[in-house]
Design an enzyme around this catalytic site. Structure first.
Site, mmCIF file in Angstrom:
data_model
loop_
_atom_site.group_PDB
_atom_site.id
_atom_site.type_symbol
_atom_site.label_atom_id
_atom_site.label_comp_id
_atom_site.label_asym_id
_atom_site.label_seq_id
_atom_site.Cartn_x
_atom_site.Cartn_y
_atom_site.Cartn_z
ATOM 1 N N MET A 30 6.559 32.110 -24.184
ATOM 2 C CA MET A 30 5.154 32.470 -24.415
ATOM 3 C C MET A 30 4.811 33.701 -23.575
ATOM 4 S SD MET A 30 3.097 29.010 -25.179
ATOM 5 C CE MET A 30 2.844 28.489 -23.527
ATOM 6 N N LEU A 33 6.695 36.905 -18.542
ATOM 7 C CA LEU A 33 8.084 36.604 -18.194
ATOM 8 C C LEU A 33 8.330 36.701 -16.683
ATOM 9 C CD1 LEU A 33 9.888 38.612 -21.029
ATOM 10 C CD2 LEU A 33 9.143 36.222 -21.041
ATOM 11 N N HIS A 34 9.231 35.857 -16.225
ATOM 12 C CA HIS A 34 9.657 35.890 -14.822
ATOM 13 C C HIS A 34 11.167 35.653 -14.797
ATOM 14 C CE1 HIS A 34 9.713 31.559 -15.282
ATOM 15 N NE2 HIS A 34 8.423 31.564 -15.589
ATOM 16 N N GLY A 36 12.905 33.166 -14.289
ATOM 17 C CA GLY A 36 13.351 31.973 -15.029
ATOM 18 C C GLY A 36 13.653 32.319 -16.482
ATOM 19 N N HIS A 37 12.745 33.071 -17.115
ATOM 20 C CA HIS A 37 12.987 33.480 -18.506
ATOM 21 C C HIS A 37 14.216 34.390 -18.580
ATOM 22 C CE1 HIS A 37 8.471 32.874 -18.663
ATOM 23 N NE2 HIS A 37 8.874 32.119 -19.656
ATOM 24 N N GLN A 61 -0.287 24.288 -29.153
ATOM 25 C CA GLN A 61 0.231 23.415 -28.099
ATOM 26 C C GLN A 61 -0.697 23.328 -26.885
ATOM 27 O OE1 GLN A 61 3.877 25.950 -27.580
ATOM 28 N NE2 GLN A 61 3.685 25.392 -25.431
ATOM 29 N N GLY A 147 14.197 26.228 -20.517
ATOM 30 C CA GLY A 147 14.280 25.984 -19.076
ATOM 31 C C GLY A 147 14.199 24.493 -18.771
ATOM 32 N N ASP A 150 10.688 22.549 -18.049
ATOM 33 C CA ASP A 150 10.002 21.783 -19.102
ATOM 34 C C ASP A 150 11.002 20.779 -19.665
ATOM 35 O OD1 ASP A 150 7.347 23.137 -19.306
ATOM 36 O OD2 ASP A 150 8.644 24.867 -19.563
ATOM 37 N N SER A 186 4.899 30.885 -15.328
ATOM 38 C CA SER A 186 3.930 31.926 -15.698
ATOM 39 C C SER A 186 2.558 31.609 -15.118
ATOM 40 C CB SER A 186 3.813 32.016 -17.219
ATOM 41 O OG SER A 186 5.087 32.204 -17.768
#
Ligand code: PAF
Length: 278
Positions: A30, A33-34, A36-37, A61, A147, A150, A186
């Site tokens: 979504m 970005l950081h 992790g993405h 969602q 990730g 989640d 995020s």
């Protein structure tokens, strides 16, 4: 990097590839970005010939309209990051491109929809499966990357992948943390400096459980983990649970296949985190 805004553009590009030879990895996001993405993009780049990232802030969602309004959308910066890391394709559609007016979706998520995030965010996983189904159906990726933060979402999507016999290889990639342990999210940009300090409690409580999993009983672990949240007025704990890693049923006794999961609001910001046990 190729940048597509419409399904038909992306579809005709995908049709031009020799899909027998070109293994496609999809990283649905979504945006905002950081690292992790980026670790998901890197995992895809290692194992696939072509990596497609999608950025779509999926309205269906969000069970809380304020959360949707506040969700960060730094698309220019996101595109720079994707370009820099060498992502092949960005799919960045508008809402009207992905949804018809009053469109229905009645996939039954089942038990996973009744616990943890499912219980606290009614409708959330219906929205997640609705958009991820569309993305899977459009791209027909060989592999898709998510990730572990989640974690429940990963189980829900895995179940959908099986139920619809989509045959996509799904990968859950490890949580990427800041130096002090806070899971990258995020939503972290909403934290002020005091909240940022308080947010560390999520990781500290999970780490406590991981470090003491062998020694303490389940009830001691849960009691002591919950006590981490009691003295900080910025924290509002929603749940701290120890569950079976495959089903997310709450454990009655310790097993070798467990996961501790937490959701907590820090000021106005809702954060989640987890660690696999022992
Ligand atoms: O994890 C996310 O960012 C979203 O839930 C996803 C999978 C991109 C669906 O909108």
């Amino acid at each position: 990097m190729k940048n597509f805004k419409t399904q038909s553009e992306l579809k005709s590009y995908l049709n031009s590839l020799n899909r027998e030879k070109v293994k496609v990895g999809l990283v649905p996001t979504m945006g905002a970005l950081h690292q992790g993405h980026l670790s998901l993009i890197e995992a895809s780049q290692k194992n696939c010939d072509l990596t497609i990232a999608s950025i779509f802030v999926n309205p269906t969602q969000f069970n809380n309209p304020d959360d949707l309004l506040k969700y960060p959308k730094p698309i220019e910066k996101d595109m720079e990051m994707l370009n820099e890391i060498g992502c092949d394709v960005l799919f960045h559609p508008d809402v009207d491109e992905m949804y018809q007016k009053n469109e229905g979706w009645n996939y039954q998520v089942g038990f996973l929809n009744t616990v943890l995030e499912g219980a606290f965010r009614p409708g959330h996983y219906e929205g997640v499966t609705q958009i991820v189904y569309k993305l899977f159906d459009l791209v027909k990726p060989d592999r898709a990357y998510f990730g572990q933060k989640d974690y429940q979402q990963f189980l829900v999507i895995s179940q959908m992948n099986q139920d619809f016999k989509m045959g996509i290889e799904l990968k859950a990639c490890p949580i990427v943390r800041e130096n002090d342990g806070l899971a990258m999210s995020s939503r972290n940009i909403h934290l002020n400096s005091q909240e940022r300090k308080s947010a560390l409690t999520l990781y500290q409580s999970l780490k406590f459980v991981r470090d003491n999993y062998q020694e303490l009983s389940l009830s001691e672990l849960l009691e002591k983990a919950q006590a981490f949240y009691q003295k900080d007025r910025l924290l509002n704990l929603e749940y701290f649970k120890i569950c079976d890693v495959n089903t997310l049923e709450e454990l009655n006794e310790k097993t070798a296949t467990a996961i501790a999961l937490v959701a907590c609001t820090v000021g106005q910001t809702r954060l989640i985190d987890n660690v696999i046990l022992p």
